[in-house]
Design a protein around this motif. Sequence first.
Motif, PDB file in Angstrom:
ATOM      1  N   VAL A 264       1.189  -0.978  -0.158  1.00 33.95           N
ATOM      2  CA  VAL A 264      -0.554  -0.053  -0.192  1.00 33.95           C
ATOM      3  C   VAL A 264       0.663   1.397  -0.184  1.00 33.95           C
ATOM      4  CG1 VAL A 264      -2.132  -1.305   1.337  1.00 33.95           C
ATOM      5  CG2 VAL A 264       0.048   0.091   2.812  1.00 33.95           C
ATOM      6  N   GLN A 265       0.140   2.161  -0.368  1.00 33.09           N
ATOM      7  CA  GLN A 265       1.130   3.789  -0.571  1.00 33.09           C
ATOM      8  C   GLN A 265       0.155   4.618   0.043  1.00 33.09           C
ATOM      9  OE1 GLN A 265       2.018   4.835  -4.459  1.00 33.09           O
ATOM     10  NE2 GLN A 265       3.476   6.542  -3.743  1.00 33.09           N
ATOM     11  N   LEU A 266       0.990   5.475   0.760  1.00 33.36           N
ATOM     12  CA  LEU A 266       0.119   6.355   1.451  1.00 33.36           C
ATOM     13  C   LEU A 266      -0.050   7.800   0.806  1.00 33.36           C
ATOM     14  CD1 LEU A 266       0.480   7.753   5.032  1.00 33.36           C
ATOM     15  CD2 LEU A 266       0.499   9.158   3.261  1.00 33.36           C
ATOM     16  N   LEU A 267      -0.845   8.406   0.350  1.00 31.77           N
ATOM     17  CA  LEU A 267      -0.879   9.571  -0.762  1.00 31.77           C
ATOM     18  C   LEU A 267      -0.935  10.817   0.168  1.00 31.77           C
ATOM     19  CD1 LEU A 267      -2.843   7.692  -3.685  1.00 31.77           C
ATOM     20  CD2 LEU A 267      -0.219   8.012  -3.782  1.00 31.77           C
ATOM     21  N   SER A 268      -1.835  10.790   0.959  1.00 34.19           N
ATOM     22  CA  SER A 268      -1.927  12.279   1.082  1.00 34.19           C
ATOM     23  C   SER A 268      -2.333  11.995   3.042  1.00 34.19           C
ATOM     24  CB  SER A 268      -2.977  12.780   0.664  1.00 34.19           C
ATOM     25  OG  SER A 268      -4.140  12.147   0.074  1.00 34.19           O
TER      26      SER A 268
ATOM     27  N   GLU B   2       6.824  12.642   2.380  1.00 31.79           N
ATOM     28  CA  GLU B   2       7.161  11.488   1.835  1.00 31.79           C
ATOM     29  C   GLU B   2       5.764  10.725   1.795  1.00 31.79           C
ATOM     30  OE1 GLU B   2       9.660   8.341   3.529  1.00 31.79           O
ATOM     31  OE2 GLU B   2      11.333   9.839   4.198  1.00 31.79           O
ATOM     32  N   GLN B   3       5.889   9.775   0.312  1.00 26.53           N
ATOM     33  CA  GLN B   3       4.498   9.050  -0.188  1.00 26.53           C
ATOM     34  C   GLN B   3       4.917   7.678   0.304  1.00 26.53           C
ATOM     35  OE1 GLN B   3       3.415  10.320  -3.148  1.00 26.53           O
ATOM     36  NE2 GLN B   3       1.653  11.685  -2.460  1.00 26.53           N
ATOM     37  N   PRO B   4       5.434   7.053   1.063  1.00 26.40           N
ATOM     38  CA  PRO B   4       5.552   6.113   1.427  1.00 26.40           C
ATOM     39  C   PRO B   4       5.260   4.877   1.120  1.00 26.40           C
ATOM     40  CG  PRO B   4       5.117   6.675   3.650  1.00 26.40           C
ATOM     41  CD  PRO B   4       4.802   7.911   2.368  1.00 26.40           C
ATOM     42  N   VAL B   5       6.502   3.425   0.433  1.00 29.46           N
ATOM     43  CA  VAL B   5       5.073   2.515  -0.112  1.00 29.46           C
ATOM     44  C   VAL B   5       5.204   1.316   0.968  1.00 29.46           C
ATOM     45  CG1 VAL B   5       5.002   0.714  -1.847  1.00 29.46           C
ATOM     46  CG2 VAL B   5       5.128   3.081  -2.551  1.00 29.46           C
ATOM     47  N   ILE B   6       4.516   1.005   1.896  1.00 25.11           N
ATOM     48  CA  ILE B   6       4.680   0.336   2.976  1.00 25.11           C
ATOM     49  C   ILE B   6       4.385  -1.550   2.275  1.00 25.11           C
ATOM     50  CG2 ILE B   6       3.697  -1.056   4.832  1.00 25.11           C
ATOM     51  CD1 ILE B   6       3.148   2.375   5.421  1.00 25.11           C
ATOM     52  N   ALA B   7       5.530  -2.348   2.325  1.00 25.84           N
ATOM     53  CA  ALA B   7       5.326  -4.151   1.886  1.00 25.84           C
ATOM     54  C   ALA B   7       4.229  -4.619   2.864  1.00 25.84           C
ATOM     55  CB  ALA B   7       6.815  -4.417   1.679  1.00 25.84           C
ATOM     56  N   PRO B   8       3.460  -5.573   2.741  1.00 29.46           N
ATOM     57  CA  PRO B   8       2.456  -6.620   3.026  1.00 29.46           C
ATOM     58  C   PRO B   8       3.362  -6.687   4.422  1.00 29.46           C
ATOM     59  CG  PRO B   8       2.553  -7.179   1.226  1.00 29.46           C
ATOM     60  CD  PRO B   8       3.882  -6.196   0.899  1.00 29.46           C
TER      61      PRO B   8
ATOM     62  N   TYR C  15      -5.658   9.042   6.567  1.00 33.05           N
ATOM     63  CA  TYR C  15      -5.045   9.190   5.887  1.00 33.05           C
ATOM     64  C   TYR C  15      -5.947   8.058   4.516  1.00 33.05           C
ATOM     65  CZ  TYR C  15      -1.212   8.955   9.509  1.00 33.05           C
ATOM     66  OH  TYR C  15      -0.481   9.130  10.583  1.00 33.05           O
ATOM     67  N   TYR C  16      -5.577   8.770   3.444  1.00 34.54           N
ATOM     68  CA  TYR C  16      -5.672   8.081   2.128  1.00 34.54           C
ATOM     69  C   TYR C  16      -4.458   7.610   1.465  1.00 34.54           C
ATOM     70  CZ  TYR C  16      -9.174  11.313   3.359  1.00 34.54           C
ATOM     71  OH  TYR C  16     -10.237  11.893   3.542  1.00 34.54           O
ATOM     72  N   MET C  17      -4.893   5.975   0.630  1.00 41.59           N
ATOM     73  CA  MET C  17      -3.516   5.136   0.510  1.00 41.59           C
ATOM     74  C   MET C  17      -4.786   4.584  -0.730  1.00 41.59           C
ATOM     75  SD  MET C  17      -2.817   4.310   4.290  1.00 41.59           S
ATOM     76  CE  MET C  17      -1.358   3.228   4.140  1.00 41.59           C
ATOM     77  N   VAL C  18      -3.786   4.126  -1.061  1.00 46.52           N
ATOM     78  CA  VAL C  18      -4.130   3.111  -2.017  1.00 46.52           C
ATOM     79  C   VAL C  18      -3.231   1.588  -2.439  1.00 46.52           C
ATOM     80  CG1 VAL C  18      -1.966   4.239  -3.545  1.00 46.52           C
ATOM     81  CG2 VAL C  18      -3.820   3.305  -5.126  1.00 46.52           C
ATOM     82  N   VAL C  19      -3.908   1.100  -2.893  1.00 47.08           N
ATOM     83  CA  VAL C  19      -3.730  -0.369  -3.102  1.00 47.08           C
ATOM     84  C   VAL C  19      -2.005  -0.458  -3.971  1.00 47.08           C
ATOM     85  CG1 VAL C  19      -3.451  -2.993  -3.411  1.00 47.08           C
ATOM     86  CG2 VAL C  19      -5.944  -1.405  -2.557  1.00 47.08           C
ATOM     87  N   ARG C  20      -0.897  -0.551  -3.533  1.00 46.85           N
ATOM     88  CA  ARG C  20       0.313  -0.778  -5.157  1.00 46.85           C
ATOM     89  C   ARG C  20       0.718  -1.773  -5.303  1.00 46.85           C
ATOM     90  NH1 ARG C  20       1.878   2.424  -7.681  1.00 46.85           N
ATOM     91  NH2 ARG C  20       3.029   4.565  -8.127  1.00 46.85           N
ATOM     92  N   GLU C  21      -0.108  -2.331  -6.478  1.00 50.90           N
ATOM     93  CA  GLU C  21      -0.631  -3.330  -7.378  1.00 50.90           C
ATOM     94  C   GLU C  21      -1.109  -3.015  -8.806  1.00 50.90           C
ATOM     95  OE1 GLU C  21      -1.108  -7.632  -6.382  1.00 50.90           O
ATOM     96  OE2 GLU C  21       0.962  -7.187  -5.690  1.00 50.90           O
ATOM     97  N   PRO C  22      -1.362  -3.055  -9.678  1.00 45.24           N
ATOM     98  CA  PRO C  22       0.939  -3.670 -10.029  1.00 45.24           C
ATOM     99  C   PRO C  22       1.186  -2.447  -9.445  1.00 45.24           C
ATOM    100  CG  PRO C  22      -0.657  -3.103 -12.320  1.00 45.24           C
ATOM    101  CD  PRO C  22      -1.801  -3.065 -10.816  1.00 45.24           C
ATOM    102  N   MET C  23       2.849  -2.233  -9.950  1.00 48.97           N
ATOM    103  CA  MET C  23       3.326  -0.887  -9.151  1.00 48.97           C
ATOM    104  C   MET C  23       3.781  -0.006 -10.414  1.00 48.97           C
ATOM    105  SD  MET C  23       4.338  -0.869  -6.335  1.00 48.97           S
ATOM    106  CE  MET C  23       6.168  -0.184  -5.934  1.00 48.97           C
ATOM    107  N   ASP C  24       3.718  -0.903 -11.581  1.00 41.79           N
ATOM    108  CA  ASP C  24       4.035  -0.083 -12.848  1.00 41.79           C
ATOM    109  C   ASP C  24       2.665   0.864 -13.613  1.00 41.79           C
ATOM    110  OD1 ASP C  24       2.165  -2.214 -13.508  1.00 41.79           O
ATOM    111  OD2 ASP C  24       3.968  -2.669 -15.030  1.00 41.79           O
ATOM    112  N   MET C  25       1.256   0.908 -12.136  1.00 39.60           N
ATOM    113  CA  MET C  25       0.773   2.039 -12.774  1.00 39.60           C
ATOM    114  C   MET C  25       0.804   2.881 -12.184  1.00 39.60           C
ATOM    115  SD  MET C  25      -2.786  -0.489 -13.131  1.00 39.60           S
ATOM    116  CE  MET C  25      -4.018   0.538 -13.505  1.00 39.60           C
ATOM    117  N   ALA C  26      -0.146   4.322 -12.553  1.00 37.14           N
ATOM    118  CA  ALA C  26       0.188   5.816 -12.048  1.00 37.14           C
ATOM    119  C   ALA C  26      -0.730   5.673 -10.536  1.00 37.14           C
ATOM    120  CB  ALA C  26      -0.444   6.749 -12.380  1.00 37.14           C
TER     121      ALA C  26
END
Length: 137
Positions: A47-51, A74-80, A103-114
């Motif tokens: 997951v990534q914290l966006l705001s 920072e907008q950290p990506v937090i691994a499982p 916190y507003y977050m995004v599921v960061r998968e797939p990693m190559d997508m914006a």
Amino acid sequence: MQNSPFNPSLIGVSVVTTFLPTHSNPEDNHYTFAYTITISNASDLPVQLLSRHWKITDANESVQEVRGEGVVGEQPVIAPGDSYRYTSGATLNTPLGYMEGSYYMVVREPMDMAPEELPTFEVPISPFTLHTPTALN
């Protein structure tokens, strides 16, 4: 951005607060606090914290609202199974107050997508107290 079926309860938020007397001036109603937050990811996905959004309320019910991208620049990506920790601060006009937010977050998968193309979710942050050592006695 689209809403996610992701379960936000899999993201843990713990807080430790500290009064900073050397950065405070009680004679001028200036009380500074540090807070250290640990965000834990108990899910199987990165997951990534966006705001963030904070409501900071002092003992006079004066409210400051803070919104912004990421945390501490920072907008950290937090691994499982991993966590992310940061320290920031807040200043109140009273020796006692509290903060709450999300916190507003995004599921960061797939990693190559914006990030804006991925499902987002909100993680609520329960109220926590900011107080000088003698404010609660």
